[in-house]
Design a protein around this motif. Structure first.
Motif: not given
Length: 395
Positions: A14-15, A173-180, A182-183
């Protein structure tokens, strides 16, 4: 349990699904506005052609390198780096004020973004057993297909306010996905499974001897014929049936939806029942028939039907080729999927150029050429595909 998706596997998939969806929305946003941005900076059609090709050429060279690095360093760091670099490149696009800046940023974007897709596929392959791998690859393909449906529509709307705005939104949009990522995405490469062998350039020069070379050629043929189709269809449909831009947009949205349905809803079930090799053969036959007939059918509904047949065949091909590459890899899934992505990029670079030249000779020639290419690759690869199937059955 066979046939069930464990919750850890579902969470990871899903991620990855959301990650690739957002990345492809960001990529699709640029498609309606990029030609006008090049023209605004005093470029022309030739400059735009080279500009487009530079992205795929950089992917051709760097996708295998990133794939092999993911086998050595792990999937997670390469995926995070690719996502972050992808977002930064879009921000730089929006800030560009000269044509040469666009070329530099486009080349950087092709180089860094090629770390994302093969690494995501390798991550999915790490997380799923062989009997569910085709479904996992199909889900990733569906995520990208959905992104390519929404992205161009959003880009056309944003571009009406400012040429730079779609780039900034894509980067965000691309940068928003980075922390998701990562965690939520742990390292998928099992401990001790990293391949420490360094990339050797003589292996690159001897790629024709690679045991998966047939699969790499299949990936090239699929992307090449798709680029032939996409690069000429708008002109062909306009000249033959007076297709307007809104008709073309609706048609491509419908084809994208069809691809998502096939990849997300059918691929896993069909692969478990018939096997990936039979689905590759069926996909080649469907795509070949659709391409060969779409240029000669006499009515608009018949042409739309043949286009849908081609798109459904292409949707069957991509996840099953990826699955076969993953299952038959003997030097690291990341490296093999990187090579597959590299040949895919080469096909997307060569297809538009060849399509334009062939179309000038005869309007139907790009489609017949694509159909012939698919027929030849099916005939020449069939015995080797059977060997790949035996390897997959033994897993």
């Amino acid at each position: 349990m066979k046939g069930k998706w464990p919750w850890r596997e579902r969470w990871a998939m899903a991620t990855l699904f959301v990650t690739l969806f957002l990345v492809m929305v960001g990529f699709g946003i640029l498609l309606p506005i990029m030609p006008y941005f090049v023209l605004k900076l005093n470029g022309d059609a030739v400059a735009f052609g080279f500009f487009t090709a530079s992205y795929s050429i950089m992917q051709f060279f760097f996708a295998p390198i990133w794939g092999r690095l993911s086998d050595r360093l792990g999937r997670r760091p390469l995926l995070l780096m690719g996502l972050g670099g992808y977002g930064i490149s879009f921000i730089l696009f929006g800030l560009s004020t000269e044509l040469w800046m666009l070329f530099v940023v486009r080349s950087f974007s092709g180089m860094i973004s090629s770390a994302t897709l093969p690494t995501a596929m390798a991550y999915a392959a790490d997380c799923t057993p062989p009997e569910r791998r085709a479904g996992a690859m199909g889900m990733l393909g569906a995520a990208m297909g959905l992104g390519m449906i929404l992205g161009p529509a959003l880009g056309g709307w944003l571009g009406g306010y400012s040429f730079a705005l779609p780039f900034f939104v894509s980067g965000a949009l691309a940068l928003i996905t980075v922390p998701f990522a990562f965690w939520l995405l742990p390292e998928s490469l099992p401990e001790g499974a990293a391949i420490q062998e360094p990339q050797r350039w003589h292996n690159v020069l001897r790629i024709g001897r690679h045991r998966q070379f047939t699969l790499f050629l299949l990936s090239f043929a699929v992307s090449f014929t798709m680029a032939l189709f996409e690069g000429t269809f708008a002109i062909f449909a306009f000249e033959r049936f007076a297709f307007a831009t809104q008709h073309l947009g609706m048609m491509f949205a419908g084809l994208g939806t069809l691809g998502v349905i096939v990849q997300a809803g059918l691929v896993n079930r069909l692969a478990r029942r018939f096997g990936c090799v039979r689905l590759v053969a069926a996909g080649l036959a469907m795509a070949m028939t659709g391409l060969a007939l779409m240029a000669v059918v006499p009515t608009l509904p018949a042409m739309v039907a043949m286009t849908a047949l081609y798109s459904a065949g292409a949707a069957l091909l991509r996840p099953n080729i990826s699955t076969l590459v993953s299952q038959t890899s003997d030097d690291g899934q990341g490296a093999s999927l990187g090579w597959m992505q590299s040949f895919d990029s080469l096909g997307r670079a060569a297809g538009p150029m060849a399509g334009g030249i062939l179309y000038e000779v005869a309007a139907a020639l790009p489609y017949w050429t694509g159909a012939l290419a698919l027929l030849l690759i099916l005939v020449l690869s069939w015995k080797q595909l059977q060997r790949y199937q035996q390897v997959g059955d033994a897993l």
